[in-house]
Enzyme design. Structure first.
Site, PDB file in Angstrom:
ATOM      1  N   LYS A 128       0.823  -1.212   0.000  1.00  0.00           N
ATOM      2  CA  LYS A 128       0.000   0.000   0.000  1.00  0.00           C
ATOM      3  C   LYS A 128       0.857   1.262   0.000  1.00  0.00           C
ATOM      4  O   LYS A 128       0.416   2.305  -0.472  1.00  0.00           O
ATOM      5  CB  LYS A 128      -0.976  -0.023   1.166  1.00  0.00           C
ATOM      6  CG  LYS A 128      -2.041  -1.108   0.972  1.00  0.00           C
ATOM      7  CD  LYS A 128      -3.198  -0.985   1.916  1.00  0.00           C
ATOM      8  CE  LYS A 128      -4.304  -1.969   1.559  1.00  0.00           C
ATOM      9  NZ  LYS A 128      -3.916  -3.396   1.735  1.00  0.00           N
TER      10      LYS A 128
HETATM   11  C1  PLP Z   1      -4.451  -4.490   1.045  1.00  0.00           C
HETATM   12  C2  PLP Z   1      -3.672  -5.745   0.932  1.00  0.00           C
HETATM   13  C3  PLP Z   1      -4.020  -6.764   0.013  1.00  0.00           C
HETATM   14  C4  PLP Z   1      -5.249  -6.689  -0.872  1.00  0.00           C
HETATM   15  O1  PLP Z   1      -5.138  -5.703  -1.872  1.00  0.00           O
HETATM   16  P1  PLP Z   1      -6.442  -5.171  -2.644  1.00  0.00           P
HETATM   17  O2  PLP Z   1      -5.981  -4.026  -3.433  1.00  0.00           O
HETATM   18  O3  PLP Z   1      -7.415  -4.782  -1.555  1.00  0.00           O
HETATM   19  O4  PLP Z   1      -6.958  -6.299  -3.460  1.00  0.00           O
HETATM   20  C5  PLP Z   1      -3.203  -7.886  -0.087  1.00  0.00           C
HETATM   21  N1  PLP Z   1      -2.119  -8.020   0.710  1.00  0.00           N
HETATM   22  C6  PLP Z   1      -1.755  -7.083   1.615  1.00  0.00           C
HETATM   23  C7  PLP Z   1      -0.565  -7.316   2.470  1.00  0.00           C
HETATM   24  C8  PLP Z   1      -2.518  -5.903   1.756  1.00  0.00           C
HETATM   25  O5  PLP Z   1      -2.157  -4.986   2.674  1.00  0.00           O
END
Ligand code: PLP
Length: 489
Positions: A127
């Site tokens: 993120k």
């Molecule tokens: C947010 C997140 C996901 C999922 O990603 P999306 O964009 O919501 O599909 C997968 N793995 C981790 C570690 C995350 O923080």
């Protein structure tokens, strides 16, 4: 480049620019913003991009989307974001200058399996890739408008910390982040609560995550308060967040291939469909992607759709708490963007289907008698496939990857590796997106390996740092009072 809502009835009337939608989440009609038409990437561009640094590649990709931002400003913001100092938490044997280093795990019988490291940022999860840029974009746009923004959010871990690290110290921005008191892991709590920046406010609510989310909804539904206090959000449906993720699909492709005649596939650990939606956009721009494989955990809303054509959202009580908690979702908030393309960009039908979700809880595009359409038959043309993992699968995959390749992966990435291995093809490299580092989910690493995950330098004693947070009862009014007191608005 103009944007419209996935639920827009009259496309010509409702166009908006990149900067106009930058600070927004949902469109007023309840839809999500999408480009009116995808920009294309030419063969010559792709060849020239092979030589670029991550930041320079980001400039080339984003200037096709952020056409109303002066190019010099865009470049400055991107170069301030994608530096080896900010993305320094890569594994010790990898090159931080690459920002998203690619590691080939295996090359056997013409099958290549690789990991694209997206977790070198400050909170050790992917993120940060988009959120760090968003922080700089927000600060820029707020200064231009002489405005300020108070971000209110609820988190059970990953999103809240990524938002706080992106917005810390930014002018014109405050962050009020609600979390369930005593329910996050010690590592996640320490990461958030140890931030010393005066524009970051951690509010620990005496309740569970859903209570925190309900407070955010209650506060946002008080429109006079929301407008007076300049309340905003940074959730995963923000368009700039999605488009910032497009960059690393290009990067991964260019690292894994030598010529543009080659294809690659990606497997993406998925929850809200934000990450893999960016892969879909890259493919629509003309990046030679063979398959986009959606990997889910036991919360398999998306896997169900890609197997059956039925999209059925779950109730909160049906949403399981798993060992890959950042994928524990009841509905996939960015999925509507793909459905919009699948339905030939027909806003009226998207609107009808998602309203039906609210009333009936599902829609069915399988083409069977009584279904709502037959567009599921077109899914292969978009390259999508899917799979799921269970807790036992993730434990087994963490052990297997440690034994076979000598590295420790986190639970979300393990979900991706498990599903990727079921979808490999000869001659087409399979790239799994590494969405977090193992240190964040150490409890499960201990269960799998009987030993702790390694922590990147600087995180050794994070739990011992002084923490700043306030504990509050599960009451929206008290949260409102606290916000007003600290914004002085
Ligand atoms: C947010 C997140 C996901 C999922 O990603 P999306 O964009 O919501 O599909 C997968 N793995 C981790 C570690 C995350 O923080």
């Amino acid at each position: 480049m103009q944007y419209i809502s996935t639920r827009a009835f009259r496309k010509e009337a409702e166009k908006r620019s990149f900067l106009q939608i930058l600070l927004e989440g949902l469109s007023p009609d309840g839809g999500l913003y999408m480009p009116l038409a995808y920009p294309r990437v030419t063969d010559e561009e792709l060849t020239a991009w092979r030589r670029l640094s991550y930041a320079d590649l980001a400039c080339e990709v984003l200037k096709k989307f952020a056409t109303d931002m002066p190019e010099a400003d865009l470049k400055a913001l991107i170069h301030k974001t994608y530096t080896p100092e900010i993305y320094r938490n890569v594994r010790p044997d990898q090159d931080a200058a690459k920002i998203t280093p690619l590691r080939v795990l295996e090359e056997k019988d013409g099958k290549v399996l690789a990991l694209l490291g997206l977790s070198g940022g400050p909170t050790l999860a992917f993120k940060d890739m988009a959120m760090q840029l968003l922080g700089n974009f927000f600060e820029y746009e707020l200064a231009r408008q002489h405005a300020e923004l108070n971000i209110l959010g609820a988190t059970s871990g990953d999103t809240g910390s990524a938002a706080e690290y992106a917005m810390r110290g930014k002018k014109g921005i405050r962050v009020f982040m609600l979390s369930p008191h005593g329910k996050m892991s010690a590592f996640q709590t320490a990461q958030m609560f140890s931030l010393p920046d005066p524009n970051i406010f951690n509010i620990a609510i005496e309740g569970v995550f859903d209570d925190c989310q309900d407070i955010v909804k209650a506060v946002s539904n008080d429109l006079p308060f929301k407008s007076r206090q300049k309340i905003g959000t940074v959730n995963s449906i923000n368009w700039a967040r999605v488009v910032a993720q497009v960059i690393y699909y290009f990067r991964g492709y260019l690292e894994a291939t030598e010529s543009n005649s080659q294809k690659v596939s990606f497997t993406v650990p998925s929850g809200n469909f934000g990450n893999i939606c960016a892969g879909h956009i890259a493919r629509m721009m003309g990046l030679p992607i063979a398959k986009l494989v959606v990997a889910t955990n036991e919360n398999d809303v998306l896997d169900e759709f890609f197997r059956t054509g039925v999209y059925r959202v779950r109730k909160s009580a049906e949403t399981l708490h798993t060992s890959s908690p950042s994928m524990d979702i009841s509905k996939a908030s960015n999925f509507e963007r793909f459905v919009y393309d699948l339905l030939g960009q027909d806003g009226q039908r998207v609107n009808a289907l998602f309203r039906q979700i609210e009333s009936r809880g599902y829609f069915d595009l399988s083409g069977r008698p009584g279904s709502d359409g037959d567009e599921f038959l077109k899914v292969p043309a978009f390259g999508f496939e899917s799979g799921r993992s269970t807790h036992q699968d993730r434990l087994a995959t963490i052990r297997f990857v440690k034994e076979a390749y000598g590295i420790v992966i986190d639970t979300h990435t393990a979900d991706g590796v498990k599903v990727a291995r079921e979808h490999q093809e000869a001659g087409i490299p399979m790239i799994v997106l590494e969405t977090a580092l193992a240190a964040k989910f150490n409890e499960t690493i201990r269960e799998a390996l009987g030993a702790d995950a390694e922590r990147p330098a600087g995180f050794e004693n994070i739990e011992a740092l002084p923490q700043r947070f306030i504990v509050m009862p599960d009451k929206a009014d008290e949260v409102k009072h606290y916000i007003a007191e600290h914004t002085g608005l």
